[in-house]
Design an enzyme around this catalytic site. Structure first.
Site, short mmCIF file in Angstrom:
data_model
loop_
_atom_site.label_atom_id
_atom_site.label_comp_id
_atom_site.label_asym_id
_atom_site.label_seq_id
_atom_site.Cartn_x
_atom_site.Cartn_y
_atom_site.Cartn_z
N GLN A 27 13.04 31.95 14.77
CA GLN A 27 13.24 33.04 13.82
C GLN A 27 11.99 33.29 13.00
OE1 GLN A 27 16.62 31.28 11.79
NE2 GLN A 27 15.43 30.94 9.95
N GLY A 28 11.90 34.52 12.52
CA GLY A 28 10.78 34.93 11.68
C GLY A 28 11.25 35.93 10.65
N TYR A 29 10.38 36.21 9.70
CA TYR A 29 10.74 37.06 8.58
C TYR A 29 9.83 38.27 8.50
CZ TYR A 29 13.81 33.33 7.36
OH TYR A 29 14.81 32.41 7.43
N LEU A 30 10.46 39.45 8.45
CA LEU A 30 9.75 40.70 8.20
C LEU A 30 9.55 40.86 6.70
CD1 LEU A 30 11.70 42.90 10.74
CD2 LEU A 30 9.36 42.04 10.98
N GLU A 81 6.08 37.22 9.58
CA GLU A 81 5.23 36.33 8.81
C GLU A 81 5.10 34.99 9.55
OE1 GLU A 81 6.69 36.12 4.74
OE2 GLU A 81 7.44 38.16 4.92
#
Length: 154
Positions: A27-30, A81
């Site tokens: 998972q990653g964060y915008l 990010e």
């Protein structure tokens, strides 16, 4: 609007390792701002986009939508990010509830936490023997904060 009511705990011992099937999550964060978190996740070949509001106690608004796997991969590889969050998750049923045990990899290797989602903040629940101290209110353990200050830097 969906509401997520979640409590988070450290673990003790390793009895949890023999429970539940580990599934890899990437998972990653915008956006990882406290007021709004926008997360992209791939789990079991399915892409998901999740939007979360700010925590108020153990509660916060949550909206979650399936997205095409190819879109999720492009977002993770190109826009999110860094570092990405990678972890193995085990879903373990205990006393009528499901505990999600996350064993982190990469920059957060060594961190293991258990989460339980509740119907209300005052819902009573039993803790398995392998559940230790509560860290719900410790922002260091929020996944979105683990990209800013990974566990390996604590």
């Amino acid at each position: 609007m969906g509401v997520e009511i979640e409590r988070k705990f450290l673990l003790r011992g390793d009895a949890w390792k023999s429970l539940g099937e580990p599934v890899l999550l990437r998972q990653g964060y915008l956006s990882s701002e406290r007021e709004r978190v926008v997360r992209v996740r791939i789990e079991n070949g399915q892409g998901m986009l999740t939007i979360k509001g700010a925590n108020v106690g153990a509660s916060r608004g949550e909206w979650e939508y399936p997205i095409p796997l190819a879109d999720a991969e492009q977002l993770l590889d190109g826009l999110c990010e860094r570092p990405l969050i990678e972890k193995y998750r085990r879903r373990i049923e205990f006393a009528g509830n499901v505990w999600e045990v996350d064993e982190f990899l990469g920059a957060n290797d060594g961190l293991v936490v258990a989460e339980i989602e509740l119907a209300s903040e005052d819902q009573a629940f039993e803790r398995p023997d392998w559940v230790g101290d509560e860290v719900t209110d410790d922002a260091r353990y929020f996944n979105a904060n683990l990209i800013r200050k990974p566990y390996s830097l604590w």
